[in-house]
Motif scaffolding. Structure first.
Motif, short mmCIF file in Angstrom:
data_model
loop_
_atom_site.label_atom_id
_atom_site.label_comp_id
_atom_site.label_asym_id
_atom_site.label_seq_id
_atom_site.Cartn_x
_atom_site.Cartn_y
_atom_site.Cartn_z
N LYS A 65 0.81 -1.20 0.00
CA LYS A 65 0.00 0.00 0.00
C LYS A 65 0.85 1.26 0.00
N LEU A 66 0.39 2.25 -0.77
CA LEU A 66 0.99 3.58 -0.80
C LEU A 66 -0.06 4.57 -0.30
N CYS A 67 0.39 5.57 0.43
CA CYS A 67 -0.53 6.54 1.00
C CYS A 67 -0.13 7.94 0.59
N PRO A 68 -0.96 8.67 -0.15
CA PRO A 68 -0.63 10.05 -0.50
C PRO A 68 -0.52 10.92 0.75
N VAL A 69 0.47 11.80 0.77
CA VAL A 69 0.64 12.73 1.89
C VAL A 69 1.28 14.00 1.35
N ASP A 70 0.78 15.14 1.79
CA ASP A 70 1.33 16.44 1.38
C ASP A 70 2.12 17.01 2.55
N VAL A 71 3.42 16.78 2.53
CA VAL A 71 4.24 17.13 3.70
C VAL A 71 4.43 18.63 3.88
N TRP A 72 4.13 19.44 2.86
CA TRP A 72 4.24 20.89 3.01
C TRP A 72 2.94 21.53 3.47
N SER A 73 1.89 20.76 3.67
CA SER A 73 0.58 21.33 3.96
C SER A 73 0.44 21.70 5.43
N PRO A 74 -0.41 22.69 5.73
CA PRO A 74 -0.68 23.02 7.13
C PRO A 74 -1.27 21.84 7.90
N GLU A 75 -2.03 20.99 7.20
CA GLU A 75 -2.63 19.83 7.86
C GLU A 75 -1.56 18.85 8.34
N PHE A 76 -0.52 18.65 7.53
CA PHE A 76 0.57 17.76 7.94
C PHE A 76 1.25 18.30 9.18
N ASN A 77 1.49 19.61 9.22
CA ASN A 77 2.12 20.22 10.38
C ASN A 77 1.22 20.08 11.62
N ALA A 78 -0.07 20.32 11.45
CA ALA A 78 -0.98 20.30 12.59
C ALA A 78 -1.22 18.89 13.11
N GLU A 79 -1.18 17.91 12.22
CA GLU A 79 -1.47 16.53 12.61
C GLU A 79 -0.27 15.64 12.35
N PHE A 80 0.90 16.14 12.73
CA PHE A 80 2.16 15.50 12.35
C PHE A 80 2.22 14.05 12.83
N TRP A 81 2.09 13.83 14.13
CA TRP A 81 2.29 12.48 14.65
C TRP A 81 1.13 11.56 14.30
N GLN A 82 -0.06 12.11 14.18
CA GLN A 82 -1.19 11.28 13.72
C GLN A 82 -0.93 10.77 12.30
N THR A 83 -0.39 11.67 11.45
CA THR A 83 -0.12 11.29 10.06
C THR A 83 1.00 10.26 9.98
N ILE A 84 2.08 10.49 10.72
CA ILE A 84 3.19 9.54 10.73
C ILE A 84 2.70 8.18 11.22
N GLY A 85 1.90 8.18 12.28
CA GLY A 85 1.38 6.92 12.79
C GLY A 85 0.49 6.20 11.78
N HIS A 86 -0.32 6.96 11.06
CA HIS A 86 -1.17 6.35 10.03
C HIS A 86 -0.32 5.70 8.94
N LEU A 87 0.73 6.41 8.52
CA LEU A 87 1.61 5.85 7.49
C LEU A 87 2.26 4.56 7.98
N GLN A 88 2.74 4.55 9.20
CA GLN A 88 3.43 3.38 9.71
C GLN A 88 2.48 2.19 9.87
N GLN A 89 1.24 2.43 10.21
CA GLN A 89 0.31 1.34 10.47
C GLN A 89 -0.43 0.86 9.22
N ASN A 90 -0.64 1.76 8.26
CA ASN A 90 -1.55 1.45 7.17
C ASN A 90 -0.92 1.45 5.78
N ALA A 91 0.33 1.85 5.66
CA ALA A 91 0.93 1.96 4.33
C ALA A 91 2.36 1.46 4.36
N SER A 92 2.79 0.90 3.24
CA SER A 92 4.20 0.53 3.13
C SER A 92 5.07 1.78 3.07
#
Length: 405
Positions: free
Chosen positions: A11-38
């Motif tokens: 699985k691949l998961c799209p992520v926009d690392v420059w977005s305000p959402e990535f900054n605001a939800e940093f660890w939630q996003t990292i955790g989602h990637l680690q659990q749900n995507a290669s």
């Protein structure tokens, strides 16, 4: 959203690392990637950049310089530049080189940054730390970054390692900060131009007037790297990261440690009550608050990472802070724990590109934290603050204040 590759089931998961959402939800996003995507996939311009956040994947990329090259540029400059494709040229040496040429530069630089050699700086670090704390503690409340950590770095790194004149230090510090966390690509780009011009001027001056037993003078005097004499531009490209790497990472990690202790009184009490734990606190801080969100490698051949096929030329972005909070490697990774069984992190990278200044950085953090705890064993976050983080290409706190009991 994750997408599954039909041929592999990975699985691949799209992520926009420059977005305000990535900054605001940093660890939630990292955790989602680690659990749900290669792997995550960030699109830079029209180029997919495969974002590795798991410890095993990051470790394998950093160790394999044959498959994952640094020669097309490692650093990702600050500012929201998601519309631009990844840069395909190196900026910083020896980071943007592969062995054996990279190894030649390391053989020149390493003797100046050994544990024994950097221990000579401890009296200076202690003296500067106490000087800054004298002023900060007298006020009862102070800004941790502006009043303490950034001045500490500039006075030690720029004065003791680069031997810059005092009149130039403030400019270098400003440029090195904006280079990584400038609010716009234009600010980051201007900082890059300015610090490179200053470094070139420093190289020219040390070539003409070398200092004894001086790292910059050694870079300027070496006559053969990789079978030929380095150019002026190459010497300059070695000096720039000597200045900026330690200044950004040391303050960011220490800032994370102090912020944690100020907001977790039980952890502060444990450490202040037993300062022999300071080295362990520094390592746990390096694990938890590693500042690198993304550094780049380029695949040299068709290969596979985390089960995902990659073509030659593919861009792979490694997240050191993600790897250091991978629950598969570090149980309960978001919890501060000075008694972990597994403490081997990748805050300073691994393999041939392991951070040149790791020994110096550890010494600075241990000394500064120990002095703060001795002189101010009780402190807390000052009320009424809006504490903001930045998350690309490094992760840290812009500023915060503490009150001292």
């Amino acid at each position: 959203m994750t997408t599954e590759q039909p041929s592999t089931g990975k699985k691949l998961c799209p992520v926009d690392v420059w977005s305000p959402e990535f900054n605001a939800e940093f660890w939630q996003t990292i955790g989602h990637l680690q659990q749900n995507a290669s792997l995550g996939v960030h699109t830079q311009g029209s180029t997919p950049c495969y974002f590795a956040t798991r410890f095993a994947d990051v470790f394998s990329v950093l160790r394999d310089t044959t498959t994952y090259s640094s020669e097309h540029g490692v650093a990702i400059l600050g500012g929201d530049n998601r519309a631009e494709p990844p840069k395909n040229e190196g900026r910083f040496l020896p980071e943007d080189l592969d062995p054996p040429v990279q190894t030649d530069w390391r053989k020149l630089i390493d003797p100046y940054l050994t544990t024994k050699r950097v221990s000579e700086y401890e009296p200076t670090i202690r003296a500067v730390t106490d000087e800054l704390l004298d002023a900060a503690l007298s006020a009862g409340r102070f800004r941790v970054m502006a009043d303490f950590l950034r001045p500490l770095q500039l006075k030690v790194v720029f004065s003791e390692i680069l031997h810059l004149p005092g009149s130039e230090i403030d400019d270098w510090m400003h440029w090195s900060h904006d280079l990584f966390v400038g609010e716009t690509p234009e600010i980051a780009g201007a900082a890059f131009v300015s610090i490179n011009k200053a470094a070139e001027d420093l190289v020219r001056e040390r070539m003409a007037n070398p200092l004894p037993d001086d790292l910059v003078s050694a870079v300027c005097a070496v006559t053969e790297i990789g079978g030929r004499e380095p150019t002026l531009a190459e010497r300059t490209a070695v000096v720039v990261p000597l200045a900026i790497a330690g200044t950004e990472s040391v303050g960011t990690v220490l800032g994370g440690i102090v912020h944690h202790l100020a907001s977790h009184p039980d952890d502060l009490a444990e450490l202040a009550g037993d300062r022999s734990l300071v080295p362990a606190a520094v390592e746990e801080g390096l694990r938890m608050f590693a500042n690198v969100t993304a550094l780049q490698r380029t695949a040299t051949v068709d290969t596979e990472l985390a089960g995902v096929p990659l073509e030659a030329g593919a861009k792979v972005w490694t997240s050191y802070n993600g790897a250091n909070r991978d629950p598969e490697r570090f149980p309960d990774p978001h919890t501060w724990n000075l008694h972990r069984d597994e403490v081997r992190h990748v805050a300073f990278s691994v393999g041939p590109h392991r951070c040149l200044g790791a020994n110096h950085a550890r010494l600075m953090m241990r000394t500064a934290l120990d002095r703060l705890l001795e002189r101010a064993p009780r402190f807390r976050l000052a009320p009424g603050q809006d504490i903001q983080h930045f998350s690309m290409p490094t992760r840290g706190i812009h500023e915060f204040s503490i009150e001292v009991s």
